[in-house]
Scaffold this motif. Structure first.
Motif, PDB file in Angstrom:
ATOM      1  N   ALA A  43       0.826  -1.218   0.000  1.00 48.82           N
ATOM      2  CA  ALA A  43       0.000   0.000   0.000  1.00 48.82           C
ATOM      3  C   ALA A  43       0.860   1.268   0.000  1.00 48.82           C
ATOM      4  O   ALA A  43       0.450   2.291  -0.547  1.00 48.82           O
ATOM      5  N   ARG A  44       2.035   1.201   0.585  1.00 47.74           N
ATOM      6  CA  ARG A  44       2.955   2.347   0.581  1.00 47.74           C
ATOM      7  C   ARG A  44       3.982   2.244  -0.541  1.00 47.74           C
ATOM      8  O   ARG A  44       4.396   3.247  -1.118  1.00 47.74           O
ATOM      9  N   ALA A  45       4.421   1.028  -0.835  1.00 44.04           N
ATOM     10  CA  ALA A  45       5.497   0.836  -1.810  1.00 44.04           C
ATOM     11  C   ALA A  45       5.074   1.185  -3.235  1.00 44.04           C
ATOM     12  O   ALA A  45       5.877   1.728  -3.994  1.00 44.04           O
ATOM     13  N   VAL A  46       3.832   0.880  -3.600  1.00 40.22           N
ATOM     14  CA  VAL A  46       3.396   1.171  -4.973  1.00 40.22           C
ATOM     15  C   VAL A  46       3.370   2.676  -5.235  1.00 40.22           C
ATOM     16  O   VAL A  46       3.999   3.142  -6.191  1.00 40.22           O
ATOM     17  N   PRO A  47       2.689   3.476  -4.406  1.00 42.51           N
ATOM     18  CA  PRO A  47       2.755   4.931  -4.657  1.00 42.51           C
ATOM     19  C   PRO A  47       4.178   5.488  -4.578  1.00 42.51           C
ATOM     20  O   PRO A  47       4.544   6.358  -5.372  1.00 42.51           O
ATOM     21  N   ALA A  48       4.989   4.976  -3.656  1.00 47.98           N
ATOM     22  CA  ALA A  48       6.376   5.441  -3.560  1.00 47.98           C
ATOM     23  C   ALA A  48       7.135   5.178  -4.855  1.00 47.98           C
ATOM     24  O   ALA A  48       7.940   6.008  -5.297  1.00 47.98           O
ATOM     25  N   ALA A  49       6.858   4.041  -5.490  1.00 45.10           N
ATOM     26  CA  ALA A  49       7.512   3.687  -6.754  1.00 45.10           C
ATOM     27  C   ALA A  49       6.957   4.483  -7.931  1.00 45.10           C
ATOM     28  O   ALA A  49       7.539   4.500  -9.008  1.00 45.10           O
ATOM     29  N   ASN A  50       5.822   5.150  -7.706  1.00 44.06           N
ATOM     30  CA  ASN A  50       5.165   5.919  -8.762  1.00 44.06           C
ATOM     31  C   ASN A  50       5.192   7.423  -8.432  1.00 44.06           C
ATOM     32  O   ASN A  50       4.190   8.109  -8.581  1.00 44.06           O
ATOM     33  N   ASN A  51       6.328   7.887  -7.963  1.00 43.30           N
ATOM     34  CA  ASN A  51       6.520   9.307  -7.653  1.00 43.30           C
ATOM     35  C   ASN A  51       5.491   9.852  -6.667  1.00 43.30           C
ATOM     36  O   ASN A  51       5.031  10.991  -6.789  1.00 43.30           O
ATOM     37  N   GLY A  52       5.089   9.009  -5.718  1.00 43.20           N
ATOM     38  CA  GLY A  52       4.146   9.426  -4.691  1.00 43.20           C
ATOM     39  C   GLY A  52       2.690   9.375  -5.104  1.00 43.20           C
ATOM     40  O   GLY A  52       1.806   9.735  -4.324  1.00 43.20           O
ATOM     41  N   GLU A  53       2.427   8.922  -6.308  1.00 41.73           N
ATOM     42  CA  GLU A  53       1.057   8.881  -6.841  1.00 41.73           C
ATOM     43  C   GLU A  53       0.503   7.462  -6.848  1.00 41.73           C
ATOM     44  O   GLU A  53       1.248   6.496  -7.032  1.00 41.73           O
ATOM     45  N   LYS A  54      -0.806   7.349  -6.721  1.00 42.77           N
ATOM     46  CA  LYS A  54      -1.462   6.056  -6.898  1.00 42.77           C
ATOM     47  C   LYS A  54      -1.449   5.718  -8.386  1.00 42.77           C
ATOM     48  O   LYS A  54      -1.200   6.587  -9.229  1.00 42.77           O
ATOM     49  N   VAL A  55      -1.704   4.460  -8.727  1.00 42.26           N
ATOM     50  CA  VAL A  55      -1.643   4.030 -10.130  1.00 42.26           C
ATOM     51  C   VAL A  55      -3.004   4.144 -10.813  1.00 42.26           C
ATOM     52  O   VAL A  55      -4.046   4.158 -10.168  1.00 42.26           O
ATOM     53  N   ASP A  56      -2.945   4.198 -12.139  1.00 41.34           N
ATOM     54  CA  ASP A  56      -4.160   4.306 -12.955  1.00 41.34           C
ATOM     55  C   ASP A  56      -4.835   2.963 -13.177  1.00 41.34           C
ATOM     56  O   ASP A  56      -6.062   2.878 -13.230  1.00 41.34           O
ATOM     57  N   VAL A  57      -4.029   1.921 -13.366  1.00 41.99           N
ATOM     58  CA  VAL A  57      -4.546   0.614 -13.766  1.00 41.99           C
ATOM     59  C   VAL A  57      -3.851  -0.481 -12.961  1.00 41.99           C
ATOM     60  O   VAL A  57      -2.655  -0.390 -12.694  1.00 41.99           O
ATOM     61  N   VAL A  58      -4.613  -1.505 -12.599  1.00 38.10           N
ATOM     62  CA  VAL A  58      -4.066  -2.707 -11.971  1.00 38.10           C
ATOM     63  C   VAL A  58      -4.435  -3.895 -12.843  1.00 38.10           C
ATOM     64  O   VAL A  58      -5.597  -4.046 -13.240  1.00 38.10           O
ATOM     65  N   LEU A  59      -3.435  -4.714 -13.161  1.00 34.59           N
ATOM     66  CA  LEU A  59      -3.658  -5.959 -13.892  1.00 34.59           C
ATOM     67  C   LEU A  59      -3.282  -7.100 -12.955  1.00 34.59           C
ATOM     68  O   LEU A  59      -2.133  -7.198 -12.535  1.00 34.59           O
ATOM     69  N   ASP A  60      -4.250  -7.942 -12.620  1.00 30.87           N
ATOM     70  CA  ASP A  60      -3.963  -9.057 -11.721  1.00 30.87           C
ATOM     71  C   ASP A  60      -3.856 -10.354 -12.507  1.00 30.87           C
ATOM     72  O   ASP A  60      -4.793 -10.758 -13.188  1.00 30.87           O
ATOM     73  N   PHE A  61      -2.701 -10.991 -12.366  1.00 32.21           N
ATOM     74  CA  PHE A  61      -2.469 -12.294 -12.984  1.00 32.21           C
ATOM     75  C   PHE A  61      -2.274 -13.363 -11.913  1.00 32.21           C
ATOM     76  O   PHE A  61      -1.946 -14.489 -12.227  1.00 32.21           O
ATOM     77  N   SER A  62      -2.476 -12.997 -10.644  1.00 30.75           N
ATOM     78  CA  SER A  62      -2.151 -13.900  -9.539  1.00 30.75           C
ATOM     79  C   SER A  62      -3.341 -14.683  -8.987  1.00 30.75           C
ATOM     80  O   SER A  62      -3.177 -15.798  -8.523  1.00 30.75           O
ATOM     81  N   GLY A  63      -4.497 -14.076  -8.956  1.00 36.52           N
ATOM     82  CA  GLY A  63      -5.641 -14.696  -8.300  1.00 36.52           C
ATOM     83  C   GLY A  63      -5.560 -14.605  -6.782  1.00 36.52           C
ATOM     84  O   GLY A  63      -6.358 -15.193  -6.076  1.00 36.52           O
ATOM     85  N   ASN A  64      -4.610 -13.846  -6.280  1.00 38.90           N
ATOM     86  CA  ASN A  64      -4.449 -13.679  -4.843  1.00 38.90           C
ATOM     87  C   ASN A  64      -5.441 -12.611  -4.375  1.00 38.90           C
ATOM     88  O   ASN A  64      -5.256 -11.422  -4.630  1.00 38.90           O
ATOM     89  N   VAL A  65      -6.489 -13.064  -3.690  1.00 34.59           N
ATOM     90  CA  VAL A  65      -7.571 -12.172  -3.279  1.00 34.59           C
ATOM     91  C   VAL A  65      -7.055 -11.044  -2.384  1.00 34.59           C
ATOM     92  O   VAL A  65      -7.452  -9.886  -2.536  1.00 34.59           O
ATOM     93  N   GLY A  66      -6.145 -11.368  -1.466  1.00 32.12           N
ATOM     94  CA  GLY A  66      -5.578 -10.328  -0.610  1.00 32.12           C
ATOM     95  C   GLY A  66      -4.845  -9.268  -1.410  1.00 32.12           C
ATOM     96  O   GLY A  66      -4.948  -8.071  -1.124  1.00 32.12           O
ATOM     97  N   ALA A  67      -4.115  -9.681  -2.431  1.00 27.15           N
ATOM     98  CA  ALA A  67      -3.384  -8.736  -3.273  1.00 27.15           C
ATOM     99  C   ALA A  67      -4.346  -7.863  -4.078  1.00 27.15           C
ATOM    100  O   ALA A  67      -4.097  -6.664  -4.258  1.00 27.15           O
TER     101      ALA A  67
END
Length: 169
Positions: free
Chosen positions: A71-95
């Motif tokens: 929850a913190r690492a993704v925005p940090a990796a995106n210049n402090g911004e949340k992402v536009d799109v999520v593509l899930d290939f895992s099927g991990n419900v928690g993720a």
């Protein structure tokens, strides 16, 4: 071709994309997303060898969800911004549920991975944020083959070395 279906479900040009799961289908999805114009791809994968494959296929950043608070690492990796799109290939419900913490309002989520577990989220938050959740039911037989052929004809190279060189030059 399920990866083509998932990665071309939404317009990715200039968008930030989080990809959950870098197995063979997810890694190919990263290559397609990169070629489709994603500005930044953040791969989320706990298995080091799969994560490396995601980087090889064009992901800009790799996050290990076991070691890092996603929850913190993704925005940090995106210049402090949340992402536009999520593509899930895992099927991990928690993720997938976690992705709701790092996706922008009006964000889009495509889920290809399968699970027998229930996905739960606050419906009012989902509605107020204007999120889109799309299930990817495998491949669209002829449409995805034609899209894939078109991408390859226009120069899509699914060789890992291609993206590694292109993103590190």
């Amino acid at each position: 071709m399920a990866s083509v279906h998932a990665a071309t479900q939404f317009d990715l040009v200039g968008k930030s994309v989080a990809v959950i799961g870098c197995g063979p289908i997810g890694a190919m999805g990263i290559g397609v997303a990169k070629y489709a114009g994603a500005a930044k791809i953040i791969a989320i994968e706990p298995v080091a060898s799969r994560g490396q494959k995601g980087l090889d296929m064009g992901a800009d950043v790799l996050i290990d969800p076991i070691k890092d608070a996603v929850a913190r690492a993704v925005p940090a990796a995106n210049n402090g911004e949340k992402v536009d799109v999520v593509l899930d290939f895992s099927g991990n419900v928690g993720a997938i549920q976690d992705s709701l913490t790092y996706i922008k309002p009006e964000g889009k989520i495509a889920v290809l991975g399968l699970s027998s577990k229930n996905l739960s989220f606050q419906l009012d938050e989902f509605v107020y944020r204007g999120l889109t959740l799309k299930g990817i039911a495998g491949r669209r037989m002829y449409k995805d083959w034609e899209t894939g052929k078109g991408l390859l004809a226009r120069g899509l190279d699914l060789s890992p070395h291609y993206y590694t060189q292109a993103t590190h030059e």
